[in-house]
Scaffold this active site. Structure first.
Site, short mmCIF file in Angstrom:
data_model
loop_
_atom_site.label_atom_id
_atom_site.label_comp_id
_atom_site.label_asym_id
_atom_site.label_seq_id
_atom_site.Cartn_x
_atom_site.Cartn_y
_atom_site.Cartn_z
N ASP A 64 -62.41 56.38 -18.12
CA ASP A 64 -62.03 55.12 -17.42
C ASP A 64 -60.75 55.41 -16.54
OD1 ASP A 64 -61.77 52.33 -16.48
OD2 ASP A 64 -60.50 52.07 -18.01
N ASP A 68 -58.05 52.60 -14.86
CA ASP A 68 -56.85 51.76 -15.28
C ASP A 68 -56.83 51.68 -16.68
OD1 ASP A 68 -56.18 50.19 -12.31
OD2 ASP A 68 -58.41 50.65 -12.54
N ASP A 73 -61.06 51.65 -22.51
CA ASP A 73 -60.09 50.94 -23.39
C ASP A 73 -60.62 49.49 -23.11
OD1 ASP A 73 -59.85 50.43 -20.44
OD2 ASP A 73 -57.86 49.55 -20.82
#
Length: 247
Positions: free
Chosen positions: A34, A36, A195
């Site tokens: 991922d 961000d 996250d």
């Protein structure tokens, strides 16, 4: 007095072969990330863009800490969360402010964004092992490419996919961008690092293992994400993947 150096005996340990064998044993051909909150801490720039948009509606600004739990589903969803937190998310207002936020973010996309500690070292180790790194984000592909270009990171990745790359309805948690990441990276065994629940579910839907980072933009406790492994620092990533690969 002249000091003579004795010739060193030839190495009998086949060090080069040992290193090559260790690299060959790494269980994954591709590691996806991922963007961000996983590869990069983008919270300062996203908060600035959201605050610039909210100011047009007379809403108070958001701090980087405010926006972290709002990130993961894309910029529009983040702005919607910001509006809800500051007085209500009227659909017409969201439609008006969204392009304003995009424009501000696009123009200032890398002003305060930095890679997480240890990331570049981990990417160097993947390069040395012949492991391909890739990016799958719910950020618009054009923004992801612009950000990685400005940070000089684009060449580090075999594939970069955004939330719009696979068409409407195929952003994470859909498996579609994960499958495409694997295809564009040449195929092989893959794992995914993220996250958010979007990341973990995308990996599960694609049938590959997931690693959650505890330092990211968490919307819930990291242990509740259901990832196959959790790391607190990028120094832990390769050992975690090695364990997953032999489980």
């Amino acid at each position: 007095m002249v000091v003579r150096q004795m010739p060193r005996p030839a190495c009998q340990c086949q060090c080069g072969a040992g290193i090559a064998a260790a690299m060959a044993r790494f269980p994954f051909d591709i590691v996806g990330f991922d963007l961000d909150g996983t590869l990069l801490d983008t919270s300062a720039d996203l908060a600035a863009a959201a605050s610039a948009a909210l100011a047009h509606a007379g809403r108070p600004p958001l701090s980087a800490e405010d926006v972290k739990p709002m990130i993961g589903g894309g910029i529009r969803m983040m702005l919607e969360h910001g509006l809800k937190a500051s007085g209500g998310a009227d659909p017409a207002l969201l439609d008006d402010l969204y392009p304003r936020m995009l424009d501000h973010y696009r123009d200032n996309i890398s002003a305060g964004t930095v890679p997480y500690p240890g990331l570049l070292d981990a990417l160097d180790r993947f390069d040395a092992m012949g492991v391909k790194a890739a990016v799958v984000t719910n950020k618009l592909e054009s923004l992801a490419l612009k950000l990685l270009d400005e940070l000089g990171l684009t060449p580090r990745f075999s594939a970069i996919l955004g939330g719009d790359t696979m068409g409407k309805g195929n952003a994470k948690p859909s498996a579609a961008p994960i499958h495409e990441m694997i295809r564009r990276s040449g195929g092989g065994r893959a794992a995914f690092v993220g996250d958010s629940i979007f990341d973990v579910m995308a990996a599960k839907n694609a049938g590959i293992p997931s690693v959650a980072v505890s330092f990211g933009f968490l919307m819930q406790p990291v242990a509740e994400l259901g990832a196959d492994a959790i790391i607190d620092d990028y120094a832990e990533l390769i050992p975690a993947l090695e364990r997953l690969g032999t489980a």
